[in-house]
Design a protein around this motif. Sequence first.
Motif, mmCIF file in Angstrom:
data_model
loop_
_atom_site.group_PDB
_atom_site.id
_atom_site.type_symbol
_atom_site.label_atom_id
_atom_site.label_comp_id
_atom_site.label_asym_id
_atom_site.label_seq_id
_atom_site.Cartn_x
_atom_site.Cartn_y
_atom_site.Cartn_z
ATOM 1 N N LEU A 102 0.836 -1.201 0.000
ATOM 2 C CA LEU A 102 0.000 0.000 0.000
ATOM 3 C C LEU A 102 0.871 1.251 0.000
ATOM 4 N N ARG A 103 1.913 1.251 0.798
ATOM 5 C CA ARG A 103 2.823 2.397 0.829
ATOM 6 C C ARG A 103 3.463 2.629 -0.538
ATOM 7 N N ASP A 104 3.898 1.542 -1.174
ATOM 8 C CA ASP A 104 4.547 1.670 -2.474
ATOM 9 C C ASP A 104 3.582 2.208 -3.519
ATOM 10 N N GLN A 105 2.347 1.709 -3.516
ATOM 11 C CA GLN A 105 1.384 2.179 -4.506
ATOM 12 C C GLN A 105 1.010 3.645 -4.269
ATOM 13 N N VAL A 106 0.941 4.072 -3.034
ATOM 14 C CA VAL A 106 0.679 5.489 -2.759
ATOM 15 C C VAL A 106 1.834 6.340 -3.270
ATOM 16 N N ASP A 107 3.065 5.905 -3.017
ATOM 17 C CA ASP A 107 4.225 6.655 -3.515
ATOM 18 C C ASP A 107 4.222 6.719 -5.044
ATOM 19 N N GLN A 108 3.861 5.601 -5.694
ATOM 20 C CA GLN A 108 3.771 5.597 -7.145
ATOM 21 C C GLN A 108 2.703 6.575 -7.636
ATOM 22 N N ALA A 109 1.554 6.588 -6.951
ATOM 23 C CA ALA A 109 0.464 7.479 -7.351
ATOM 24 C C ALA A 109 0.865 8.942 -7.200
ATOM 25 N N LEU A 110 1.568 9.264 -6.144
ATOM 26 C CA LEU A 110 2.041 10.635 -5.954
ATOM 27 C C LEU A 110 2.938 11.052 -7.116
ATOM 28 N N ARG A 111 3.822 10.141 -7.515
ATOM 29 C CA ARG A 111 4.734 10.455 -8.619
ATOM 30 C C ARG A 111 3.978 10.557 -9.935
ATOM 31 N N ARG A 112 3.095 9.605 -10.207
ATOM 32 C CA ARG A 112 2.387 9.594 -11.493
ATOM 33 C C ARG A 112 1.426 10.767 -11.631
ATOM 34 N N LEU A 113 0.751 11.107 -10.538
ATOM 35 C CA LEU A 113 -0.196 12.222 -10.578
ATOM 36 C C LEU A 113 0.494 13.572 -10.411
ATOM 37 N N ARG A 114 1.772 13.550 -10.068
ATOM 38 C CA ARG A 114 2.579 14.767 -9.914
ATOM 39 C C ARG A 114 2.037 15.667 -8.800
ATOM 40 N N VAL A 115 1.730 15.048 -7.665
ATOM 41 C CA VAL A 115 1.219 15.796 -6.517
ATOM 42 C C VAL A 115 2.023 15.424 -5.276
ATOM 43 N N GLU A 116 1.941 16.273 -4.269
ATOM 44 C CA GLU A 116 2.608 15.997 -2.999
ATOM 45 C C GLU A 116 1.685 15.317 -2.011
ATOM 46 N N ARG A 117 0.376 15.403 -2.271
ATOM 47 C CA ARG A 117 -0.589 14.769 -1.384
ATOM 48 C C ARG A 117 -1.804 14.348 -2.200
ATOM 49 N N ILE A 118 -2.322 13.157 -1.912
ATOM 50 C CA ILE A 118 -3.552 12.679 -2.541
ATOM 51 C C ILE A 118 -4.695 13.044 -1.595
ATOM 52 N N GLU A 119 -5.548 13.956 -2.031
ATOM 53 C CA GLU A 119 -6.557 14.492 -1.120
ATOM 54 C C GLU A 119 -7.603 13.459 -0.706
ATOM 55 N N LEU A 120 -7.877 12.473 -1.580
ATOM 56 C CA LEU A 120 -8.761 11.362 -1.210
ATOM 57 C C LEU A 120 -8.163 10.083 -1.779
ATOM 58 N N LEU A 121 -7.735 9.198 -0.904
ATOM 59 C CA LEU A 121 -7.135 7.918 -1.286
ATOM 60 C C LEU A 121 -8.065 6.810 -0.802
ATOM 61 N N GLN A 122 -8.451 5.923 -1.709
ATOM 62 C CA GLN A 122 -9.399 4.870 -1.359
ATOM 63 C C GLN A 122 -8.761 3.484 -1.438
ATOM 64 N N LEU A 123 -9.104 2.634 -0.496
ATOM 65 C CA LEU A 123 -8.685 1.237 -0.533
ATOM 66 C C LEU A 123 -9.596 0.512 -1.512
ATOM 67 N N HIS A 124 -9.011 -0.008 -2.602
ATOM 68 C CA HIS A 124 -9.817 -0.541 -3.702
ATOM 69 C C HIS A 124 -10.692 -1.715 -3.261
ATOM 70 N N ARG A 125 -10.142 -2.577 -2.458
ATOM 71 C CA ARG A 125 -10.884 -3.681 -1.846
ATOM 72 C C ARG A 125 -10.194 -4.025 -0.537
ATOM 73 N N ILE A 126 -10.934 -4.588 0.394
ATOM 74 C CA ILE A 126 -10.317 -5.107 1.608
ATOM 75 C C ILE A 126 -9.733 -6.482 1.286
ATOM 76 N N ASP A 127 -8.454 -6.646 1.559
ATOM 77 C CA ASP A 127 -7.754 -7.909 1.316
ATOM 78 C C ASP A 127 -8.048 -8.856 2.475
ATOM 79 N N PRO A 128 -8.750 -9.969 2.224
ATOM 80 C CA PRO A 128 -9.088 -10.875 3.327
ATOM 81 C C PRO A 128 -7.880 -11.559 3.950
ATOM 82 N N ALA A 129 -6.729 -11.536 3.258
ATOM 83 C CA ALA A 129 -5.536 -12.200 3.769
ATOM 84 C C ALA A 129 -4.699 -11.292 4.670
ATOM 85 N N THR A 130 -5.092 -10.032 4.792
ATOM 86 C CA THR A 130 -4.353 -9.069 5.610
ATOM 87 C C THR A 130 -5.312 -8.468 6.630
ATOM 88 N N PRO A 131 -4.939 -8.410 7.897
ATOM 89 C CA PRO A 131 -5.847 -7.826 8.897
ATOM 90 C C PRO A 131 -6.312 -6.424 8.497
#
Length: 279
Positions: A102-131
């Motif tokens: 999740l951290r890596d994908q957020v960092d990628q999104a910041l770079r791709r969108l060319r922003v310093e902060r994502i004002e609304l970040l959504q979890l695409h699905r809850i992963d049942p294998a991770t608490p």
Amino acid sequence: MTSTEFRIGGDLGVRRLGFGAMRLSTDPGRARAGALAVARRAVELGVTLIDTAHLYGGGANEELLAEALHPYPDDLLITTKVGVARTGPGGEWKLDGRPALLRDQVDQALRRLRVERIELLQLHRIDPATPLADQVGTLRDLRTEGKIGRIGLSEVTVDELGRARKIVDIASVQNRYSLLDREYEPVLAACEASGIAFLPWRPVAWGEAGATAGIAAVAAELAATPTQVALAWLLGHSPVLLPIPGTARIDHLEENVAAERLELTPAHLERLDRLYEAG
């Protein structure tokens, strides 16, 4: 009169009728040029909420939006989603809510969108294998670090929403919902009670022929299209609904945005509700 604006998280103002970017082509050539034109036209028409995700081309959709729209207008919100990755056997897409990913994908999104902060970040699905606490807790930590402004969830139940809210404030929910598909009505009710934005994906979904004919009849009376009626119904059904219809065509985009000006009478709303109840 139906309100056309909503404040996500209580402070982030957007027009309620947004745009889903999933269908925009990221292929080179004419298809990409057309996609760039659609994104730019959406902003020209006053759209201030655009939805994308890492899943859409592995970040290519985010890059497309940045190419089309950066530097962004002050009032434009581009929300993206994380938590699906090519980490399955053989490299296929799977739910993956591990904190490091999740951290890596957020960092990628910041770079791709060319922003310093994502004002609304959504979890695409809850992963049942991770608490759940690890997934939502990671997003909470990223918000504390200033990389995220607000946190949303997608495809959740009332129970999952409640559990997540014990960990961090939830500003939005993005579930499947439309005039003829109301499986998540209880989730919508929970969002209404707490002022949480509900972004229905697949907001225009046609069911049985009789229901489709009923929608078409209302559309004919209003000199509108069935798609516009379906979108106007969402806007009138609940003040927390923020539809994000997607398209790759400018004419369809203009048709969708025009639905914001369509006023359904109480009699129209009652007739449309009966279509669902009879289904």
